[in-house]
Write an enzyme that holds these catalytic residues in place. Structure first.
Site, mmCIF file in Angstrom:
data_model
loop_
_atom_site.group_PDB
_atom_site.id
_atom_site.type_symbol
_atom_site.label_atom_id
_atom_site.label_comp_id
_atom_site.label_asym_id
_atom_site.label_seq_id
_atom_site.Cartn_x
_atom_site.Cartn_y
_atom_site.Cartn_z
ATOM 1 N N TYR A 70 -3.139 -4.631 35.377
ATOM 2 C CA TYR A 70 -2.202 -5.449 34.502
ATOM 3 C C TYR A 70 -1.688 -4.427 34.674
ATOM 4 O O TYR A 70 -1.608 -2.684 34.754
ATOM 5 C CB TYR A 70 -2.473 -6.180 33.190
ATOM 6 N N GLN A 81 -5.649 -9.645 21.687
ATOM 7 C CA GLN A 81 -5.941 -8.105 22.356
ATOM 8 C C GLN A 81 -4.416 -8.530 22.837
ATOM 9 O O GLN A 81 -3.567 -9.659 23.359
ATOM 10 C CB GLN A 81 -6.477 -8.457 23.958
ATOM 11 N N HIS A 119 -4.428 -3.948 26.022
ATOM 12 C CA HIS A 119 -5.325 -4.383 27.604
ATOM 13 C C HIS A 119 -4.773 -3.780 28.744
ATOM 14 O O HIS A 119 -4.285 -3.392 28.653
ATOM 15 C CB HIS A 119 -4.415 -5.844 28.038
ATOM 16 N N PRO A 156 -12.573 -11.604 25.059
ATOM 17 C CA PRO A 156 -10.718 -11.466 25.395
ATOM 18 C C PRO A 156 -11.364 -12.884 26.081
ATOM 19 O O PRO A 156 -11.280 -11.961 27.495
ATOM 20 C CB PRO A 156 -9.649 -10.248 25.482
ATOM 21 N N MET A 157 -10.321 -13.771 26.260
ATOM 22 C CA MET A 157 -10.412 -14.144 27.230
ATOM 23 C C MET A 157 -9.244 -15.613 27.622
ATOM 24 O O MET A 157 -8.934 -16.279 26.242
ATOM 25 C CB MET A 157 -11.770 -15.352 27.814
ATOM 26 N N GLY A 204 -4.763 -12.774 25.494
ATOM 27 C CA GLY A 204 -4.211 -11.421 26.262
ATOM 28 C C GLY A 204 -3.246 -12.501 25.260
ATOM 29 O O GLY A 204 -2.633 -13.627 26.081
HETATM 30 C C1 LIG Z 1 -11.533 -17.526 31.688
HETATM 31 C C2 LIG Z 1 -11.884 -15.902 31.668
HETATM 32 C C3 LIG Z 1 -10.158 -15.489 30.950
HETATM 33 C C4 LIG Z 1 -10.499 -14.236 30.828
HETATM 34 N N1 LIG Z 1 -9.605 -13.551 30.244
HETATM 35 C C5 LIG Z 1 -9.657 -11.603 30.181
HETATM 36 C C6 LIG Z 1 -8.401 -11.165 29.378
HETATM 37 O O1 LIG Z 1 -7.003 -12.809 28.765
HETATM 38 N N2 LIG Z 1 -8.554 -10.374 29.311
HETATM 39 C C7 LIG Z 1 -9.685 -9.732 29.501
HETATM 40 O O2 LIG Z 1 -9.545 -8.144 29.331
HETATM 41 N N3 LIG Z 1 -10.552 -9.875 30.412
HETATM 42 C C8 LIG Z 1 -10.716 -10.808 30.208
HETATM 43 N N4 LIG Z 1 -11.509 -11.953 31.051
HETATM 44 C C9 LIG Z 1 -12.639 -11.111 30.965
HETATM 45 C C10 LIG Z 1 -13.509 -11.507 29.854
HETATM 46 O O3 LIG Z 1 -13.028 -10.560 28.820
HETATM 47 C C11 LIG Z 1 -15.270 -10.617 30.498
HETATM 48 O O4 LIG Z 1 -14.288 -9.048 30.543
HETATM 49 C C12 LIG Z 1 -15.513 -10.731 31.483
HETATM 50 O O5 LIG Z 1 -15.852 -12.642 31.710
HETATM 51 C C13 LIG Z 1 -17.411 -10.748 31.986
HETATM 52 O O6 LIG Z 1 -18.301 -11.383 30.438
HETATM 53 P P1 LIG Z 1 -19.041 -12.310 30.360
HETATM 54 O O7 LIG Z 1 -19.626 -12.338 31.922
HETATM 55 O O8 LIG Z 1 -19.526 -12.452 28.979
HETATM 56 O O9 LIG Z 1 -17.944 -13.833 31.074
HETATM 57 C C14 LIG Z 1 -11.221 -13.343 31.283
HETATM 58 C C15 LIG Z 1 -12.655 -13.930 31.749
HETATM 59 C C16 LIG Z 1 -12.853 -15.034 32.136
HETATM 60 C C17 LIG Z 1 -14.368 -16.038 31.984
#
Ligand SMILES: Cc1cc2nc3c(=O)[nH]c(=O)nc-3n(C[C@H](O)[C@H](O)[C@H](O)COP(=O)(O)O)c2cc1C
Length: 368
Positions: A172, A102, A167, A25-26, A59
């Protein structure tokens, strides 16, 4: 790559994923007025076309005042936002993908200087230890929030999503209840032990489970780290982790999504050494639930060089396969690599490594 463990199917309840790779989730903050539209649907559709096994959306917030900390975060309530999400589900399904939202409440966190219209809420009016911000939630606020999560999950099922993720991580709202630094309550939602402070999450899980029925896959994302403090820990020992997570699985969670920043880091090296189980590994061992790991897969030094047989990251990648082959966890989530390259999964499967488009910070600014 097709005989790689990453490309073996995974089944849970009625859901079969063709591979073990989950889009993490991003948050993208690109839903104008909180309403997802065609650009958002296209963004997720391209990851489905690129063969992501399961997509978890950014999210998207429940129906409470001040449940989001940034404009552009999508709502998961209200006719227009839900119609927008329906477009997203349909687009992903048309590309033969699978997707879950999410569901989120950002608690008292702040993102930049933006202020929501209503005061923010949290278990004890804190955003971090000793750091006051916003209102302390009353028991009525808590009951309404639990209900808001349950209603959102029911909407996810009604719209045709394949799973729903709650989440509970990263500092949060749900995590603010878990964390003793932000939960000083003396009622049934607080307490000295992690199991006491898990009551809010367990109530949400039970309410969500009741609203979606026994067969709908339910994922809960948890983390030790918080955006307020990367070094914070909820469970210092396997015993504490058991007290934290087992009641949540008993309440109805199917899959624990165990967020850590680097998947190869051992969770309790004092117990099983520097090559020991990671967070998802321990969570699976202690609860028996399926787990998703995550953290820095596909980022330059750890992965690209490794696939090409050069660079410093070979150990990290071998490490992922070894852990998956010994069934330490079931699924691996990929965040930034998939944000920057919608075809990432397909390129890995077909060995088109020279075509991989690595994560670049400027990619955060557009949806493509
Ligand atoms: C731009 C961005 C936005 C993110 N938003 C969320 C989110 O909304 N909810 C969440 O649980 N994690 C969020 N994360 C964390 C990611 O889900 C993930 O756990 C983290 O980027 C590590 O994974 P990666 O190394 O493959 O990027 C976000 C990460 C990034 C980079």
């Amino acid at each position: 790559m097709s005989d790689n463990i990453l490309f073996s199917p995974f089944t849970l309840k009625g859901l079969t994923l063709p591979n073990r790779i989950v889009m993490a989730p991003m948050t993208r903050s690109m839903a104008p007025e909180g309403i997802p539209g065609q650009p958002n649907a296209g963004y997720y559709r391209r990851r489905a076309e690129g063969e992501a096994g399961l997509i978890l959306t950014e999210g998207t917030v429940v129906n409470r005042p001040a449940s989001r900390n940034m404009p552009g975060i999508p709502f998961f309530h209200g006719e227009q936002a839900l119609a927008g999400w329906k477009q997203v589900v349909d687009a992903v399904h048309a590309a033969r993908g699978r997707i879950g939202p999410q569901i989120w409440h950002t608690g008292s966190t702040r993102s930049g200087e933006w202020e929501p219209d209503a005061p923010v809420e949290s278990p004890s009016g804190l955003v971090g230890p000793g750091d006051a911000r916003g209102m302390t939630m009353s028991e009525e606020d808590i009951a309404d929030t639990v209900d808001a999560f349950a209603r959102a999950a029911a909407e996810a099922k009604r719209l045709g999503f394949d799973v729903v993720e709650l989440h509970g991580a990263h500092g949060y709202l749900i995590d603010q209840f878990f964390w003793q630094g932000t939960n000083l309550r003396t009622d049934a939602f607080g307490g000295k032990t992690i199991s006491e402070r898990s009551r809010f999450a367990a109530d949400i899980v039970r309410a969500v489970r009741a609203s979606v029925g026994p067969e709908f896959p339910l994922i809960l994302r948890v983390s030790q780290w918080k955006q307020q403090d990367y070094a914070a820990r909820l469970a210092e020992t396997p015993q504490e982790m058991t007290e934290w997570l087992v009641p949540l699985v008993e309440a109805g969670v199917d899959i624990l999504h165990c967020s850590q920043r680097r998947f190869w880091e051992p969770e309790f090296p004092d117990v099983d050494g520097n090559d020991g189980l990671n967070f998802a590994g321990w969570a699976k061992k202690l609860t028996g639930a399926a787990t998703i790991s995550v953290g820095s897969v596909g980022l330059a030094d750890d992965f690209f060089g490794a696939f090409g047989g050069q660079g410093s990251g070979t150990a990290a990648l071998d490490n992922l396969y070894t852990r998956m082959e010994r069934e330490e966890f079931d699924l691996i989530a990929v965040g930034r690599a998939l944000l920057s390259d919608p075809q990432w999964v397909q390129k890995i499967r077909t060995g088109r490594l020279e075509d991989l488009h690595g994560f670049q910070a400027e990619d955060l600014g557009t949806l493509f």
